[in-house]
Design a protein around this motif. Structure first.
Motif, mmCIF file in Angstrom:
data_model
loop_
_atom_site.group_PDB
_atom_site.id
_atom_site.type_symbol
_atom_site.label_atom_id
_atom_site.label_comp_id
_atom_site.label_asym_id
_atom_site.label_seq_id
_atom_site.Cartn_x
_atom_site.Cartn_y
_atom_site.Cartn_z
ATOM 1 N N GLY A 55 -18.543 0.748 63.069
ATOM 2 C CA GLY A 55 -17.096 0.546 63.084
ATOM 3 C C GLY A 55 -16.694 -0.750 63.761
ATOM 4 N N ARG A 56 -17.348 -1.068 64.851
ATOM 5 C CA ARG A 56 -17.017 -2.312 65.545
ATOM 6 C C ARG A 56 -17.440 -3.523 64.731
ATOM 7 N NH1 ARG A 56 -17.930 -0.852 71.900
ATOM 8 N NH2 ARG A 56 -16.634 1.014 71.789
ATOM 9 N N GLY A 57 -18.576 -3.415 64.052
ATOM 10 C CA GLY A 57 -19.013 -4.513 63.192
ATOM 11 C C GLY A 57 -18.059 -4.751 62.043
ATOM 12 N N LEU A 58 -17.577 -3.669 61.429
ATOM 13 C CA LEU A 58 -16.594 -3.811 60.354
ATOM 14 C C LEU A 58 -15.276 -4.376 60.871
ATOM 15 C CD1 LEU A 58 -17.210 -0.534 58.341
ATOM 16 C CD2 LEU A 58 -17.767 -2.856 57.651
ATOM 17 N N ALA A 59 -14.879 -3.963 62.062
ATOM 18 C CA ALA A 59 -13.632 -4.474 62.637
ATOM 19 C C ALA A 59 -13.736 -5.964 62.933
ATOM 20 C CB ALA A 59 -13.290 -3.699 63.909
ATOM 21 N N LEU A 68 -2.986 -10.472 60.751
ATOM 22 C CA LEU A 68 -3.420 -9.202 60.179
ATOM 23 C C LEU A 68 -4.905 -8.957 60.433
ATOM 24 C CD1 LEU A 68 -1.495 -9.137 56.792
ATOM 25 C CD2 LEU A 68 -1.039 -7.816 58.842
ATOM 26 N N GLY A 69 -5.715 -10.007 60.409
ATOM 27 C CA GLY A 69 -7.123 -9.859 60.724
ATOM 28 C C GLY A 69 -7.346 -9.439 62.161
ATOM 29 N N ILE A 70 -6.579 -10.000 63.079
ATOM 30 C CA ILE A 70 -6.695 -9.625 64.486
ATOM 31 C C ILE A 70 -6.228 -8.183 64.693
ATOM 32 C CG2 ILE A 70 -5.804 -10.107 66.800
ATOM 33 C CD1 ILE A 70 -5.768 -13.093 65.966
ATOM 34 N N ILE A 71 -5.145 -7.797 64.037
ATOM 35 C CA ILE A 71 -4.656 -6.418 64.131
ATOM 36 C C ILE A 71 -5.687 -5.451 63.560
ATOM 37 C CG2 ILE A 71 -2.912 -4.810 63.247
ATOM 38 C CD1 ILE A 71 -0.885 -7.095 63.558
ATOM 39 N N LEU A 72 -6.329 -5.826 62.432
ATOM 40 C CA LEU A 72 -7.380 -4.997 61.852
ATOM 41 C C LEU A 72 -8.540 -4.828 62.822
ATOM 42 C CD1 LEU A 72 -8.681 -3.581 59.359
ATOM 43 C CD2 LEU A 72 -9.649 -5.805 58.805
#
Length: 99
Positions: free
Chosen positions: A49-53, A75-79
């Motif tokens: 999950g952290r890698g995908l985030a 949006l990338g940072i929020i994701l």
């Protein structure tokens, strides 16, 4: 046509009376799904999950830089933030709910 509607209503009432009580018990027990839940929660809150985030955050930043726009970068940072904190928040919401 009215006769078909009435028979469909009777069939749905019979289905509800037979099967819904069993479904209600599945919400409180369900030990057979514990291994699946543990796997999904472990994957979402672990390295996967952290890698995908982080990957989503980096792609959002790269896309924002490529377009010259700040919105994809934000949006990338929020994701990335939601990807890291989301599973913990969702688990807290569902484990604290009393139904």
């Amino acid at each position: 046509m009215l006769c078909n509607t009435r028979s469909y209503a009777q069939l749905s009432i019979a289905f509800s009376a037979l099967f819904l009580p069993g479904l209600a018990l599945a919400a409180t027990t369900g030990g057979e799904f514990q291994a699946f839940y543990d796997f999904i929660y472990g994957a979402a809150s672990g390295y996967l999950g952290r890698g995908l985030a982080i990957t989503g955050g980096v792609f959002g930043l790269a896309y924002g830089i490529g377009r010259g726009s700040a919105l994809p970068a934000v949006l990338g940072i929020i994701l990335a933030i939601f990807g890291v904190l989301g599973p913990t928040i969702i688990n807290a919401l569902f484990s604290s709910a009393t139904i």
